[in-house]
Design a protein around this motif. Sequence first.
Motif, short mmCIF file in Angstrom:
data_model
loop_
_atom_site.label_atom_id
_atom_site.label_comp_id
_atom_site.label_asym_id
_atom_site.label_seq_id
_atom_site.Cartn_x
_atom_site.Cartn_y
_atom_site.Cartn_z
N ARG A 1 0.89 -1.16 0.00
CA ARG A 1 0.00 0.00 0.00
C ARG A 1 0.93 1.21 0.00
NH1 ARG A 1 -5.40 0.91 2.77
NH2 ARG A 1 -5.70 3.12 2.36
N ILE A 2 0.76 2.08 -0.99
CA ILE A 2 1.66 3.22 -1.16
C ILE A 2 0.85 4.51 -1.17
CG2 ILE A 2 3.37 4.29 -2.68
CD1 ILE A 2 3.97 1.44 -3.73
N ARG A 3 1.23 5.45 -0.31
CA ARG A 3 0.58 6.76 -0.25
C ARG A 3 1.64 7.84 -0.38
NH1 ARG A 3 -4.07 6.56 4.39
NH2 ARG A 3 -5.09 4.71 3.59
N GLY A 4 1.31 8.85 -1.17
CA GLY A 4 2.22 9.99 -1.31
C GLY A 4 3.30 9.80 -2.36
N ALA A 5 3.14 8.81 -3.24
CA ALA A 5 4.09 8.61 -4.34
C ALA A 5 3.50 9.22 -5.60
CB ALA A 5 4.35 7.12 -4.54
N TYR A 6 4.29 9.28 -6.64
CA TYR A 6 3.76 9.73 -7.92
C TYR A 6 4.39 8.90 -9.04
CZ TYR A 6 8.06 12.49 -8.42
OH TYR A 6 9.36 12.88 -8.51
N VAL A 7 3.70 8.90 -10.18
CA VAL A 7 4.13 8.11 -11.34
C VAL A 7 4.46 9.07 -12.47
CG1 VAL A 7 3.38 6.39 -13.04
CG2 VAL A 7 2.66 6.18 -10.66
N ASN A 8 5.56 8.79 -13.17
CA ASN A 8 5.84 9.54 -14.39
C ASN A 8 6.33 8.58 -15.47
OD1 ASN A 8 8.50 9.05 -13.75
ND2 ASN A 8 9.07 11.18 -13.46
N LEU B 1 7.58 4.66 -10.81
CA LEU B 1 6.95 5.02 -9.55
C LEU B 1 8.02 5.72 -8.72
CD1 LEU B 1 4.61 4.82 -7.49
CD2 LEU B 1 5.61 2.65 -6.76
N ASN B 2 7.73 6.93 -8.29
CA ASN B 2 8.69 7.72 -7.52
C ASN B 2 8.27 7.76 -6.06
OD1 ASN B 2 10.62 9.06 -9.58
ND2 ASN B 2 8.59 9.18 -10.49
N ILE B 3 9.14 7.25 -5.20
CA ILE B 3 8.90 7.19 -3.76
C ILE B 3 9.95 8.06 -3.09
CG2 ILE B 3 8.92 5.66 -1.75
CD1 ILE B 3 8.09 3.38 -3.66
N ASN B 4 9.50 9.00 -2.24
CA ASN B 4 10.45 9.87 -1.55
C ASN B 4 10.30 9.73 -0.04
OD1 ASN B 4 8.30 11.56 -0.71
ND2 ASN B 4 8.47 12.78 -2.59
N GLU B 5 10.96 10.60 0.70
CA GLU B 5 10.95 10.50 2.16
C GLU B 5 9.57 10.74 2.77
OE1 GLU B 5 11.91 14.61 0.90
OE2 GLU B 5 12.91 12.71 0.48
N ASN B 6 8.65 11.36 2.03
CA ASN B 6 7.30 11.62 2.53
C ASN B 6 6.30 10.52 2.15
OD1 ASN B 6 8.05 14.16 3.63
ND2 ASN B 6 7.96 15.02 1.57
N THR B 7 6.75 9.53 1.39
CA THR B 7 5.88 8.46 0.94
C THR B 7 5.72 7.41 2.04
OG1 THR B 7 6.68 8.77 -1.32
CG2 THR B 7 5.54 6.71 -0.85
N GLU B 8 4.49 6.95 2.21
CA GLU B 8 4.19 5.89 3.17
C GLU B 8 4.08 4.57 2.41
OE1 GLU B 8 0.32 4.64 5.70
OE2 GLU B 8 0.88 6.76 5.81
N VAL B 9 4.94 3.60 2.75
CA VAL B 9 4.94 2.29 2.09
C VAL B 9 4.72 1.22 3.15
CG1 VAL B 9 6.29 0.66 0.71
CG2 VAL B 9 6.57 3.11 0.34
N THR B 10 3.66 0.43 2.95
CA THR B 10 3.33 -0.65 3.89
C THR B 10 3.13 -1.93 3.11
OG1 THR B 10 2.11 0.99 5.20
CG2 THR B 10 1.77 -1.33 5.76
#
Length: 181
Positions: free
Chosen positions: A14-21, A29-38
């Motif tokens: 489950r990924i929140r706060g990511a973005y796709v380009n 899929l871009n995951i940064n320090e503010n992204t929540e990954v569970t």
Amino acid sequence: TSWKGSLEKNKTYRIRGAYVNEFKGSIYLNINENTEVTETNKEIEIRAIPLSQAIAMNLNYAYLEGFILGIRNIEQVKKCPVCGRTLSDNVCPLHGNVDPKFDVKASLIFDDGSDVAFIVLYQEQIKGKMIEEYVKDMVLKPYTVFGKLSKKNNVTIFPIEMNEITEDYLEIIKNELEAGF
């Protein structure tokens, strides 16, 4: 791209706060320090969408199932050696005048029962066979296709992944239909 570790293949998250380009036809899929990954234990089933629905929803990418009805054409094309775009008069829209790289392109007629599109395959995508021989073997067979949709003049699918639907797959679908999903 992940700044928080890597994701493992064949696991669900489950990924929140990511973005796709998108870059050069690939999805990121871009995951940064503010992204929540569970990590989750949920099974996710990917189902095909009708082509007509993908067009109506203006999707850029879609997972489809249908038949290759025939070969529209096979032709030699000139491509940019840097980005791979098809050239017009040896001019790339991004890189200007270039010495072209030659490739062979096949356009296939794809029908999923809701609409018709063209699938474009290039010789460089096919390993071990000539494109003419390869696409001839595809006609009148069912396929799953995940790819980029282009809706300029006609609907065209540029496949990222494409697989023939086998008897095993058809048996699974038959069982699901009989069970009422």
